[in-house]
Design a protein around this motif. Sequence first.
Motif: not given
Length: 320
Positions: A163-168, A170-171, A175-178
């Motif tokens: 999920l973090n990789r995809l949202m990063l 797509l801008h 930064s990655a979220q926990n």
Amino acid sequence: MSEESAALAPSPAAPPRPAAAKAVRASAAGGRNSLARLGPLPWIGPCIALILLVVVWPVVEMVLTSTHKISGLGIDFGFNGIGRYQKLFSDPRLGTVMLWTLVWTVLVVGFTMVISLALAQLYNQNFPGRKYTRWALIIPWAASVIVTSIGFRWMLDEVAGVLNRLMLDLHLIHSAQNWTGDAAHSKPWLILVAVFVSLPFTTYTLLAGLQTVPGEVYEAARVDGATTWQTYLKITLPLLRPSFLVALVINLINVFNSFPVIWGMTQGGPNTDTSTSTVFMFILGQTDVGESAAMSVVNFAVVIAMVLLFLKVSRWNEES
């Protein structure tokens, strides 16, 4: 036949005496009467024995354990009366846990019922590929809940989560979220996963109810000029009420007692911020078995109240 052969031939058996025959009939009748007095007990006896073994006995042991002071290592320090209950109800975490349990149960069951009702309406229609979409809906039900929860936990992981990789990419985030590191982020995801694994059973229960509604009723409504919305409110929902009540109460009990989703994703943390009463009970058992048993008794009382409510609503439904 010669006289000698006739003498050697076996003589026919003598008919039984009236008194002996009467005794045999009386004995047989007595056996049937004894069996009749037992009624259905020979048939339901094994079921009763199983219930006593797997339901009643554990409940008795649970109540007895809640009156003892037992360490997390299993050392019994003896009878403690209501001491474990006093410790439980004075625990400052209990209020927050019970409030979150209430919110968790209401939101998960509410979203599940609404979405399942829409899905049941969809699957009750004829459209290309309906069979395959019905099969696809079974997947969350067929998969282990704990495996599904761990899969979502890894998907939400801060370092390796997709999920973090995809949202990063797509801008959408900088930064990655926990996503499971604090209660504010993890609670919505817990509700989402719980709804996801609850949809199959609820949808199929409501779908079964929809398919029992006679088509003639809808035809009569169309002849009378009822609109689609009027037909749904006045015919579909009232006739769906028995299935809806069954799905609602079973979901309430299942979600209230749910353990794998929360434990698999957050283990009730951080601290006990995402713990429901069932998860909190397990956490207490690591340090104080007696207090954990007291929490179990409280949970059991809540479930019994739900069952009694269901029986009352069912009786109202039958009368209606």
